[in-house]
Design a protein around this motif. Structure first.
Motif, PDB file in Angstrom:
ATOM      1  N   ILE A   1       0.883  -1.168   0.000  1.00 40.08           N
ATOM      2  CA  ILE A   1       0.000   0.000   0.000  1.00 40.08           C
ATOM      3  C   ILE A   1       0.921   1.219   0.000  1.00 40.08           C
ATOM      4  N   ALA A   2       0.828   2.024  -1.029  1.00 41.12           N
ATOM      5  CA  ALA A   2       1.633   3.248  -1.066  1.00 41.12           C
ATOM      6  C   ALA A   2       0.978   4.255  -0.131  1.00 41.12           C
ATOM      7  N   THR A   3       1.724   4.728   0.856  1.00 38.90           N
ATOM      8  CA  THR A   3       1.117   5.579   1.886  1.00 38.90           C
ATOM      9  C   THR A   3       1.755   6.964   1.942  1.00 38.90           C
ATOM     10  N   LEU A   4       1.066   7.857   2.619  1.00 43.61           N
ATOM     11  CA  LEU A   4       1.539   9.226   2.853  1.00 43.61           C
ATOM     12  C   LEU A   4       1.943   9.886   1.531  1.00 43.61           C
ATOM     13  N   PHE A   5       1.163   9.589   0.511  1.00 48.84           N
ATOM     14  CA  PHE A   5       1.478  10.043  -0.844  1.00 48.84           C
ATOM     15  C   PHE A   5       1.030  11.495  -1.035  1.00 48.84           C
ATOM     16  N   ASP A   6       1.954  12.295  -1.517  1.00 58.71           N
ATOM     17  CA  ASP A   6       1.646  13.690  -1.794  1.00 58.71           C
ATOM     18  C   ASP A   6       1.797  13.941  -3.295  1.00 58.71           C
ATOM     19  N   THR A   7       0.680  14.139  -3.959  1.00 58.62           N
ATOM     20  CA  THR A   7       0.704  14.296  -5.431  1.00 58.62           C
ATOM     21  C   THR A   7       1.557  15.479  -5.876  1.00 58.62           C
ATOM     22  N   ARG A   8       1.740  16.465  -4.981  1.00 60.45           N
ATOM     23  CA  ARG A   8       2.460  17.678  -5.387  1.00 60.45           C
ATOM     24  C   ARG A   8       3.977  17.491  -5.366  1.00 60.45           C
TER      25      ARG A   8
ATOM     26  N   ARG B   1       5.786  11.066  -6.635  1.00 52.81           N
ATOM     27  CA  ARG B   1       5.219  10.528  -7.886  1.00 52.81           C
ATOM     28  C   ARG B   1       6.186   9.537  -8.529  1.00 52.81           C
ATOM     29  N   ASP B   2       7.495   9.871  -8.497  1.00 55.65           N
ATOM     30  CA  ASP B   2       8.500   8.972  -9.083  1.00 55.65           C
ATOM     31  C   ASP B   2       8.522   7.625  -8.364  1.00 55.65           C
ATOM     32  N   ILE B   3       8.492   7.694  -7.030  1.00 51.45           N
ATOM     33  CA  ILE B   3       8.558   6.445  -6.261  1.00 51.45           C
ATOM     34  C   ILE B   3       7.292   5.619  -6.488  1.00 51.45           C
ATOM     35  N   LEU B   4       6.149   6.303  -6.584  1.00 56.07           N
ATOM     36  CA  LEU B   4       4.905   5.575  -6.846  1.00 56.07           C
ATOM     37  C   LEU B   4       5.004   4.835  -8.189  1.00 56.07           C
ATOM     38  N   THR B   5       5.569   5.495  -9.172  1.00 59.07           N
ATOM     39  CA  THR B   5       5.738   4.855 -10.487  1.00 59.07           C
ATOM     40  C   THR B   5       6.616   3.609 -10.361  1.00 59.07           C
ATOM     41  N   LEU B   6       7.709   3.746  -9.609  1.00 60.80           N
ATOM     42  CA  LEU B   6       8.594   2.587  -9.405  1.00 60.80           C
ATOM     43  C   LEU B   6       7.859   1.445  -8.700  1.00 60.80           C
ATOM     44  N   LEU B   7       7.110   1.807  -7.663  1.00 55.59           N
ATOM     45  CA  LEU B   7       6.359   0.779  -6.909  1.00 55.59           C
ATOM     46  C   LEU B   7       5.373   0.068  -7.833  1.00 55.59           C
ATOM     47  N   GLN B   8       4.706   0.869  -8.665  1.00 54.10           N
ATOM     48  CA  GLN B   8       3.700   0.266  -9.552  1.00 54.10           C
ATOM     49  C   GLN B   8       4.335  -0.654 -10.588  1.00 54.10           C
ATOM     50  N   LYS B   9       5.574  -0.342 -10.941  1.00 52.31           N
ATOM     51  CA  LYS B   9       6.279  -1.179 -11.899  1.00 52.31           C
ATOM     52  C   LYS B   9       6.698  -2.506 -11.270  1.00 52.31           C
ATOM     53  N   GLU B  10       7.130  -2.438 -10.008  1.00 57.86           N
ATOM     54  CA  GLU B  10       7.783  -3.594  -9.408  1.00 57.86           C
ATOM     55  C   GLU B  10       6.917  -4.415  -8.451  1.00 57.86           C
ATOM     56  N   TYR B  11       5.831  -3.845  -7.984  1.00 56.77           N
ATOM     57  CA  TYR B  11       5.011  -4.545  -6.980  1.00 56.77           C
ATOM     58  C   TYR B  11       3.538  -4.484  -7.364  1.00 56.77           C
ATOM     59  N   ARG B  12       2.756  -5.318  -6.693  1.00 59.26           N
ATOM     60  CA  ARG B  12       1.301  -5.186  -6.832  1.00 59.26           C
ATOM     61  C   ARG B  12       0.872  -4.099  -5.839  1.00 59.26           C
ATOM     62  N   VAL B  13       0.484  -2.953  -6.356  1.00 54.44           N
ATOM     63  CA  VAL B  13       0.061  -1.861  -5.470  1.00 54.44           C
ATOM     64  C   VAL B  13      -1.444  -2.009  -5.216  1.00 54.44           C
ATOM     65  N   LEU B  14      -1.781  -2.322  -3.978  1.00 53.67           N
ATOM     66  CA  LEU B  14      -3.190  -2.566  -3.631  1.00 53.67           C
ATOM     67  C   LEU B  14      -3.972  -1.269  -3.536  1.00 53.67           C
ATOM     68  N   GLY B  15      -3.263  -0.179  -3.212  1.00 55.25           N
ATOM     69  CA  GLY B  15      -3.945   1.104  -3.081  1.00 55.25           C
ATOM     70  C   GLY B  15      -2.936   2.206  -2.842  1.00 55.25           C
ATOM     71  N   VAL B  16      -3.376   3.422  -3.064  1.00 54.47           N
ATOM     72  CA  VAL B  16      -2.523   4.594  -2.829  1.00 54.47           C
ATOM     73  C   VAL B  16      -3.253   5.496  -1.841  1.00 54.47           C
ATOM     74  N   ILE B  17      -2.645   5.693  -0.671  1.00 51.15           N
ATOM     75  CA  ILE B  17      -3.288   6.497   0.370  1.00 51.15           C
ATOM     76  C   ILE B  17      -2.584   7.855   0.444  1.00 51.15           C
ATOM     77  N   ARG B  18      -3.345   8.893   0.217  1.00 54.20           N
ATOM     78  CA  ARG B  18      -2.741  10.232   0.231  1.00 54.20           C
ATOM     79  C   ARG B  18      -2.476  10.728   1.643  1.00 54.20           C
ATOM     80  N   ARG B  19      -1.505  11.639   1.710  1.00 55.73           N
ATOM     81  CA  ARG B  19      -1.210  12.294   2.989  1.00 55.73           C
ATOM     82  C   ARG B  19      -2.290  13.352   3.225  1.00 55.73           C
ATOM     83  N   ARG B  20      -3.037  13.196   4.283  1.00 53.79           N
ATOM     84  CA  ARG B  20      -4.133  14.129   4.597  1.00 53.79           C
ATOM     85  C   ARG B  20      -4.225  14.279   6.117  1.00 53.79           C
ATOM     86  N   ALA B  21      -4.441  15.484   6.555  1.00 58.80           N
ATOM     87  CA  ALA B  21      -4.589  15.716   7.998  1.00 58.80           C
ATOM     88  C   ALA B  21      -5.749  14.881   8.545  1.00 58.80           C
ATOM     89  N   SER B  22      -6.757  14.657   7.737  1.00 60.54           N
ATOM     90  CA  SER B  22      -7.946  13.934   8.208  1.00 60.54           C
ATOM     91  C   SER B  22      -7.628  12.493   8.606  1.00 60.54           C
TER      92      SER B  22
END
Ligand SMILES: Nc1ncnc2c1ncn2[C@@H]1O[C@H](COP(=O)(O)OP(=O)(O)OP(=O)(O)O)[C@@H](O)[C@H]1O
Ligand SMILES: [Mg+2]
Length: 253
Positions: A181-188, A193-214
């Motif tokens: 699960i890609a976590t604490l992801f900040d689209t900005r 974004r680069d690391i997410l791309t690498l993760l998606q290439k090399e692993y099964r990414v079950l979900g992407v959880i953004r960094r949010r105060a909520s």
């Protein structure tokens, strides 16, 4: 029934947040869930609204010689969601565990009598490749790896993969990596974004959880984001992962 370890030796990658939210999401989808807190920091216990020092029996009593039956420490949290709480004493129990015969299989043995009571058992691991994490990997069908979308967290994944391979080879042949699960992801942030791309290439990414105060909001009330803000982007993402896990069981995949 599926036993899933939520593991990463790296600290602060949202293991506990993921365990809590997936537990709540699965329970919300009608599953019977046991959330096991295997970290002496007791973050999952606290997140679920339980006070570690007020717990009479905990995983610290289960993970040692003359083990307490795990059923005696299980607390009913809400509909479909039970917890096996932790407390700081688990650190001492871990020391004792180290000198025991069959020390890798203590949790597996403990879970035996309650396995049929649940559709999912989720185990929140501590941020070390310790004997407690090895116990979780030794009794799990699958491991989910939350990973922060930064370079060092990404590089740390191979270490965990080595441990998973070793446990699979020596102790638990059925253990599979269900995905990350890609976590604490900040689209900005371009690095994210680069690391997410690498993760998606090399692993099964079950979900992407953004960094949010909520993501932290519900903790004071012992509620997950899934319960606190069910329509929000984080809750929706955890719900989607929970659905994939249920499909995995139904499809036996
Ligand atoms: N999506 C998110 N957005 C913002 N903050 C988050 C998010 N998910 C988790 N956090 C926060 O990040 C911190 C680390 O999360 P968490 O405790 O779940 O990680 P962990 O991997 O279990 O940590 P440890 O290794 O110490 O057990 C916590 O303060 C948590 O509230
Ligand atoms: Mg944690």
């Amino acid at each position: 029934m599926r036993t899933i370890a939520i593991a990463n030796q790296k600290g602060g990658v949202a293991k506990t947040t993921s365990a809590h939210n997936l537990g709540a999401a699965l329970a919300g989808l009608g599953m019977r869930v046991l959330a096991v807190d295997l970290d002496s920091q007791a973050s999952l216990t606290i997140s679920m609204g339980l006070e570690p020092l007020e717990m009479v029996k905990t995983m610290a009593d289960v993970m040692k010689r003359d083990a307490l039956p795990i059923r005696e420490c299980i607390v009913h949290v809400r509909d479909g969601l039970d917890a096996a709480p932790s407390v700081i004493d688990l650190a001492a129990a871990e020391m004792e565990l180290l000198s025991m015969t069959g020390r890798e299989r203590v949790l597996d043995r403990a879970l035996g009598p309650v396995r049929r009571d649940y559709d999912f058992i989720l185990i929140d691991c501590p941020p070390q490749l310790s004997i407690l994490t090895i116990n979780a990997l030794s009794c799990a069908d699958g491991v989910i790896i939350p990973v922060k979308t930064d370079y060092l967290a990404y590089r740390g994944l191979t270490l965990l993969e080595d441990s998973v391979s070793e446990v699979r080879e020596l102790i638990n042949p059925k253990l599979e990596v269900l995905g990350v699960i890609a976590t604490l992801f900040d689209t900005r942030v371009s690095d994210d974004r680069d690391i997410l791309t690498l993760l998606q290439k090399e692993y099964r990414v079950l979900g992407v959880i953004r960094r949010r105060a909520s993501a932290k909001k519900g903790i004071y009330d012992g509620l997950s984001v899934v319960e606190q803000e069910p329509g929000g982007i984080i809750a929706q993402e955890y719900m989607a992962i929970a659905e994939k896990l249920i499909e995995g069981v139904d499809g036996n995949g």
